[in-house]
Motif scaffolding. Sequence first.
Motif, PDB file in Angstrom:
ATOM      1  N   LEU A 160      -7.818  12.067  -6.287  1.00  0.00           N
ATOM      2  CA  LEU A 160      -6.665  11.178  -6.135  1.00  0.00           C
ATOM      3  C   LEU A 160      -5.480  11.622  -6.985  1.00  0.00           C
ATOM      4  O   LEU A 160      -4.370  11.109  -6.816  1.00  0.00           O
ATOM      5  N   SER A 161      -5.713  12.545  -7.906  1.00  0.00           N
ATOM      6  CA  SER A 161      -4.615  13.006  -8.754  1.00  0.00           C
ATOM      7  C   SER A 161      -3.739  14.045  -8.068  1.00  0.00           C
ATOM      8  O   SER A 161      -2.694  14.440  -8.594  1.00  0.00           O
TER       9      SER A 161
ATOM     10  N   VAL B  50      -7.704  19.497  -0.778  1.00  0.00           N
ATOM     11  CA  VAL B  50      -8.309  18.767  -1.891  1.00  0.00           C
ATOM     12  C   VAL B  50      -9.783  19.100  -2.059  1.00  0.00           C
ATOM     13  O   VAL B  50     -10.232  19.426  -3.167  1.00  0.00           O
ATOM     14  N   ILE B  51     -10.563  19.032  -0.989  1.00  0.00           N
ATOM     15  CA  ILE B  51     -11.996  19.298  -1.104  1.00  0.00           C
ATOM     16  C   ILE B  51     -12.269  20.724  -1.588  1.00  0.00           C
ATOM     17  O   ILE B  51     -13.095  20.927  -2.494  1.00  0.00           O
ATOM     18  N   PRO B  52     -11.611  21.763  -1.049  1.00  0.00           N
ATOM     19  CA  PRO B  52     -11.883  23.113  -1.559  1.00  0.00           C
ATOM     20  C   PRO B  52     -11.623  23.257  -3.055  1.00  0.00           C
ATOM     21  O   PRO B  52     -12.313  24.022  -3.742  1.00  0.00           O
TER      22      PRO B  52
ATOM     23  N   MET C  47       0.841  -1.187   0.000  1.00  0.00           N
ATOM     24  CA  MET C  47       0.000   0.000   0.000  1.00  0.00           C
ATOM     25  C   MET C  47       0.880   1.242   0.000  1.00  0.00           C
ATOM     26  O   MET C  47       2.026   1.219   0.483  1.00  0.00           O
ATOM     27  N   HIS C  48       0.344   2.337  -0.524  1.00  0.00           N
ATOM     28  CA  HIS C  48       1.085   3.595  -0.645  1.00  0.00           C
ATOM     29  C   HIS C  48       0.236   4.715  -0.073  1.00  0.00           C
ATOM     30  O   HIS C  48      -0.973   4.794  -0.315  1.00  0.00           O
ATOM     31  N   LEU C  49       0.858   5.602   0.677  1.00  0.00           N
ATOM     32  CA  LEU C  49       0.151   6.725   1.268  1.00  0.00           C
ATOM     33  C   LEU C  49      -0.310   7.700   0.185  1.00  0.00           C
ATOM     34  O   LEU C  49       0.457   8.037  -0.724  1.00  0.00           O
ATOM     35  N   ILE C  50      -1.549   8.111   0.267  1.00  0.00           N
ATOM     36  CA  ILE C  50      -2.064   9.139  -0.645  1.00  0.00           C
ATOM     37  C   ILE C  50      -1.956  10.494   0.049  1.00  0.00           C
ATOM     38  O   ILE C  50      -1.152  11.345  -0.324  1.00  0.00           O
ATOM     39  N   TYR C  51      -2.761  10.700   1.083  1.00  0.00           N
ATOM     40  CA  TYR C  51      -2.656  11.888   1.928  1.00  0.00           C
ATOM     41  C   TYR C  51      -3.496  11.655   3.170  1.00  0.00           C
ATOM     42  O   TYR C  51      -4.355  10.766   3.223  1.00  0.00           O
TER      43      TYR C  51
ATOM     44  N   ILE D 268      -3.121  10.346  12.512  1.00  0.00           N
ATOM     45  CA  ILE D 268      -4.445  10.840  12.170  1.00  0.00           C
ATOM     46  C   ILE D 268      -4.921  10.072  10.939  1.00  0.00           C
ATOM     47  O   ILE D 268      -4.124   9.500  10.191  1.00  0.00           O
ATOM     48  N   PRO D 269      -6.242  10.017  10.710  1.00  0.00           N
ATOM     49  CA  PRO D 269      -6.782   9.222   9.604  1.00  0.00           C
ATOM     50  C   PRO D 269      -6.147   9.569   8.261  1.00  0.00           C
ATOM     51  O   PRO D 269      -5.928  10.745   7.942  1.00  0.00           O
ATOM     52  N   THR D 270      -5.889   8.525   7.474  1.00  0.00           N
ATOM     53  CA  THR D 270      -5.104   8.665   6.247  1.00  0.00           C
ATOM     54  C   THR D 270      -5.606   7.694   5.176  1.00  0.00           C
ATOM     55  O   THR D 270      -6.037   6.583   5.479  1.00  0.00           O
ATOM     56  N   PHE D 271      -5.517   8.135   3.923  1.00  0.00           N
ATOM     57  CA  PHE D 271      -5.863   7.296   2.766  1.00  0.00           C
ATOM     58  C   PHE D 271      -4.618   6.596   2.213  1.00  0.00           C
ATOM     59  O   PHE D 271      -3.533   7.191   2.140  1.00  0.00           O
ATOM     60  N   TYR D 272      -4.803   5.335   1.777  1.00  0.00           N
ATOM     61  CA  TYR D 272      -3.740   4.552   1.140  1.00  0.00           C
ATOM     62  C   TYR D 272      -4.322   3.825  -0.069  1.00  0.00           C
ATOM     63  O   TYR D 272      -5.521   3.537  -0.126  1.00  0.00           O
ATOM     64  N   TRP D 273      -3.440   3.511  -1.032  1.00  0.00           N
ATOM     65  CA  TRP D 273      -3.869   2.704  -2.179  1.00  0.00           C
ATOM     66  C   TRP D 273      -2.811   1.647  -2.474  1.00  0.00           C
ATOM     67  O   TRP D 273      -1.646   1.768  -2.091  1.00  0.00           O
TER      68      TRP D 273
END
Length: 631
Positions: free
Chosen positions: A515-516, A365-367, A352-356, A532-537
């Motif tokens: 994700l880009s 990202v959301i804004p 797995m790789h860290l996204i952010y 803290i909570p984090t996304f991975y792929w």
Amino acid sequence: AVVSTQSTGGEMHYFRIPQHHWIDRLTKLRAAGFTTVQTYIPWNVHMPEENTYHFSGIADVYRYLELSQRLGLTVIIRPGPFLATEWDYGGFPAWLLRDRPTLDVRRNETVFMTEVRKWYEKLLPTLVPYLYHNGGPVIAVQVENEFGSNKPCDAAHYDYLHQLRDIYRHHLGPEVVLLTVDGDSHRLAKCGNIDGLYSTVNFGAGGNIKKKFRVQRQQEPRGPYACSAFFSGWLDHWGHPFNKVSADAVASSLKDILEFSNRSASVSMYMFHGGTNFAYMQGGRGDWNNETTSMYPRLWGKMTSYDYDAPLSEAGDTTPKYWKLREIISNYSDVYPVPKNTTKQDSGEVQMHLIYDILTLIQQVIPLHAPEMRVSSRYPLPMEQMGQNHGIVVYSTKLPDSIGLPAQLDIQLYGDRVYVFTATGDTPVQISSRNRPYTGFTVDEREVFILVEDNGHSNTGHVRYSYQYYQKGIIGNVTANGQVLEDWDAFLVSELLPKQPYGENFNFTRLWAMLSVPPSTENRYSAAGKYIPTFYWGDVSGLEGDSFVEMSGWGKGILTVLGDQFYNLGRYWPLAGPQHRLFCPSEWCSGPKRGLITTFLVLELEQAPSNLTISVKDTPLVDGPYDESQT
């Protein structure tokens, strides 16, 4: 009219089984000698949002009925509206908890019954062609579910049941058999039935079958004996041991039922095959007798797996219990060759790789890519009020200068698990849950973030509370040093992921754009032990069979998979157990259109292993180590 022939049935829910596996599961039911399949029809699956209907893919109930008939099975349907069944909110759609302060479910209350009628006006007429007297497979329809357990058992209680009976009769006609089911006590059976509905009972293995059926006979002086839910196993919660029921005990009681009253009693086994609570759809059990505060019961979240220790496993494999029951049934019904179990695949470790991390998502990202995922309000709003029915919301605010630091935070009401952190990470992440509330939140920065995850809307319906009890997110005010905090932003994180098991109509454009964003090289707080909570792929190639994704070493989070479509496999929580692997169905998790590339996307809330790997296994693990203190 009442069906007078002996029926041997098994419960299997289409919405818990990927559509490409329906034939396999139904064929195994028929091969074991069972003649009937029984299923709920959940309001919240088919109407996930107001005036939005879904009847395709895993939600195509009509296809399920047609396949059942083609395979020689009759069907009993259970359209509720309340189902229980360890399913989110007992089958009620969570959008009912939006803008309806007078909502009183399972009651003849105007707001609730208006929505019930709208739903049944959509659903029930479409089922008429499938009724047995119209040439279809449906031999009976159950009204409500275990309504005798609903309190109080007063005139208004029965009034609601009368209303439901009349609605069903209006849409389905006078010929269809309408049933109720309740526990095997005289009080429950009496409170759960009225004239015009045929009373049946439910119970598990062991005990005196004659005594159990005597409860039904008191309500129904004539007609067949019927156990509409004979429990083959039992339900499971995070942080508790996996429940098992002896195959010998189940087989012995099944034989007693089938021999009862000169072989005239009917039975439906709950569950014959449990399947999976994909996405956010597992329910929760309110611990109403052990409240953590005067306003707030505990909530035990159900596991993602709905294996149930049933004759067919979560992945549809035959078990020793299956073969023992098939042997019993063969004395009462014809049995047939049993299909082979589906191929399972072990693909080893997936890097797995860290996204952010979550702060990058909501601050940058959301804004830029999804401003609609941000909701601003004077005070924090419940999750449902903002249009998100399940999952995760991050709230943020800034403490005014009038509040001294460090400040003591008090989050008055929330559902169901809270993570408090700050922008720099100097304050350790603080976690609280409804089961183990933490009252010492302290922050030493002005900008504060509160992530709230729901653990499933309560699916238990035996106690009456206001709708606020069932809402998720932050439900009341938040104070710092006793001062109410205002001017909040909320970020609807779960809008980034599929909210239902099915992947149709998902907003891929928004996902790819988000994700880009150039990935982070490390979690900026993990080194200090302040995760803290984090996304991975991570990608794996060549995945074609059913499999199980091992999450041991991770903490708690959401696992989604992109094959040819995007699916939400559900929640994982190996820190609590006992489930440590999530079922990954072949057609969801293989990617033939992507060159057999499968991408896993993880949102981890509490801890990630140092090697950042998950594993794809060929065996399940639903009865592993567990730790109640994590809940």
